[in-house]
Write an enzyme that holds these catalytic residues in place. Structure first.
Site, PDB file in Angstrom:
ATOM      1  N   GLU A 154     -37.466 -67.267 -74.980  1.00 65.13           N
ATOM      2  CA  GLU A 154     -37.276 -68.640 -75.304  1.00 65.13           C
ATOM      3  C   GLU A 154     -37.928 -69.858 -74.174  1.00 65.13           C
ATOM      4  OE1 GLU A 154     -33.224 -69.480 -75.468  1.00 65.13           O
ATOM      5  OE2 GLU A 154     -32.963 -68.114 -76.837  1.00 65.13           O
ATOM      6  N   VAL A 155     -38.047 -69.320 -72.883  1.00 67.52           N
ATOM      7  CA  VAL A 155     -38.711 -70.061 -72.061  1.00 67.52           C
ATOM      8  C   VAL A 155     -39.939 -69.764 -71.493  1.00 67.52           C
ATOM      9  CG1 VAL A 155     -38.585 -71.461 -69.712  1.00 67.52           C
ATOM     10  CG2 VAL A 155     -36.391 -71.253 -71.321  1.00 67.52           C
ATOM     11  N   HIS A 164     -39.642 -65.285 -66.347  1.00 70.83           N
ATOM     12  CA  HIS A 164     -38.231 -64.923 -65.494  1.00 70.83           C
ATOM     13  C   HIS A 164     -37.475 -63.781 -65.866  1.00 70.83           C
ATOM     14  CE1 HIS A 164     -37.622 -66.534 -69.649  1.00 70.83           C
ATOM     15  NE2 HIS A 164     -36.502 -66.085 -69.665  1.00 70.83           N
TER      16      HIS A 164
HETATM   17  P1  AMP Z   1     -35.250 -66.103 -72.453  1.00 68.02           P
HETATM   18  O1  AMP Z   1     -34.809 -65.952 -73.865  1.00 68.02           O
HETATM   19  O2  AMP Z   1     -35.454 -64.638 -71.900  1.00 68.02           O
HETATM   20  O3  AMP Z   1     -36.410 -67.023 -72.500  1.00 68.02           O
HETATM   21  O4  AMP Z   1     -34.113 -66.848 -71.819  1.00 68.02           O
HETATM   22  C1  AMP Z   1     -34.097 -67.941 -71.336  1.00 68.02           C
HETATM   23  C2  AMP Z   1     -32.816 -68.348 -70.465  1.00 68.02           C
HETATM   24  O5  AMP Z   1     -32.758 -69.579 -70.058  1.00 68.02           O
HETATM   25  C3  AMP Z   1     -31.682 -68.492 -71.665  1.00 68.02           C
HETATM   26  O6  AMP Z   1     -30.657 -67.458 -71.233  1.00 68.02           O
HETATM   27  C4  AMP Z   1     -31.179 -69.764 -71.345  1.00 68.02           C
HETATM   28  O7  AMP Z   1     -29.806 -70.022 -71.478  1.00 68.02           O
HETATM   29  C5  AMP Z   1     -31.544 -70.060 -69.963  1.00 68.02           C
HETATM   30  N1  AMP Z   1     -31.903 -71.643 -69.898  1.00 68.02           N
HETATM   31  C6  AMP Z   1     -32.446 -72.488 -70.672  1.00 68.02           C
HETATM   32  N2  AMP Z   1     -32.279 -73.766 -70.163  1.00 68.02           N
HETATM   33  C7  AMP Z   1     -31.803 -73.748 -68.688  1.00 68.02           C
HETATM   34  C8  AMP Z   1     -31.526 -74.397 -67.640  1.00 68.02           C
HETATM   35  N3  AMP Z   1     -31.946 -75.748 -67.780  1.00 68.02           N
HETATM   36  N4  AMP Z   1     -30.904 -73.925 -66.516  1.00 68.02           N
HETATM   37  C9  AMP Z   1     -30.675 -72.627 -66.660  1.00 68.02           C
HETATM   38  N5  AMP Z   1     -30.865 -71.810 -67.504  1.00 68.02           N
HETATM   39  C10 AMP Z   1     -31.228 -72.137 -68.619  1.00 68.02           C
END
Ligand code: AMP
Length: 123
Positions: A99-100, A104
């Protein structure tokens, strides 16, 4: 895929958005996931501009890669989950539903986790 400086973790690194920080060093920042999937759910990110694990392992230098993965272990120990156990996960790209778009690693801990990956959806 080019790096998007407006992604949420880039904003956290620049201090534009707060985070619940648990660890920071020269190469890495770790903070609690905003939507925890386990009692302990922490994200570890490199400070450099990398879209995903693929991008990181292609472009980052050896010192950065070693520093980052060393930090993952340090964070887990500082969280106190090295005895009970933890799972590390990194999503890259479409099939993994990343998602991000800033590399990470998730550290999941605090309960038993059965099943390596979700089952394929039945249609
Ligand atoms: P991924 O699907 O591996 O990209 O996971 C992205 C993660 O980032 C998800 O578990 C979200 O809950 C987390 N996330 C998104 N925005 C934030 C934020 N502002 N602070 C902490 N975690 C976040």
């Amino acid at each position: 895929m080019s790096y998007d400086d407006q992604n949420i973790f880039a904003k956290i690194l620049r201090g534009e958005i707060p985070c619940d920080k648990v660890y920071e060093d020269e190469f890495s920042l770790a903070f609690r996931d905003i939507n925890p999937q386990t009692p302990v759910h922490v994200l570890v990110i490199p400070k450099g501009r990398y879209v995903s694990l693929d991008d990181f392992t292609v472009k980052a230098d050896r010192e950065e890669i070693a520093g980052f993965f060393s930090a993952v272990g340090t964070v887990a120990r500082e969280l106190g989950v090295d005895e009970s156990g933890y799972r590390v996960l990194a999503n890259h790209g479409r099939d993994a539903h990343q998602e991000v778009p800033h590399f990470h690693v998730h550290i999941f801990a605090g309960r038993s986790m059965r099943g390596m990956v979700p089952k394929a959806p039945t249609e």
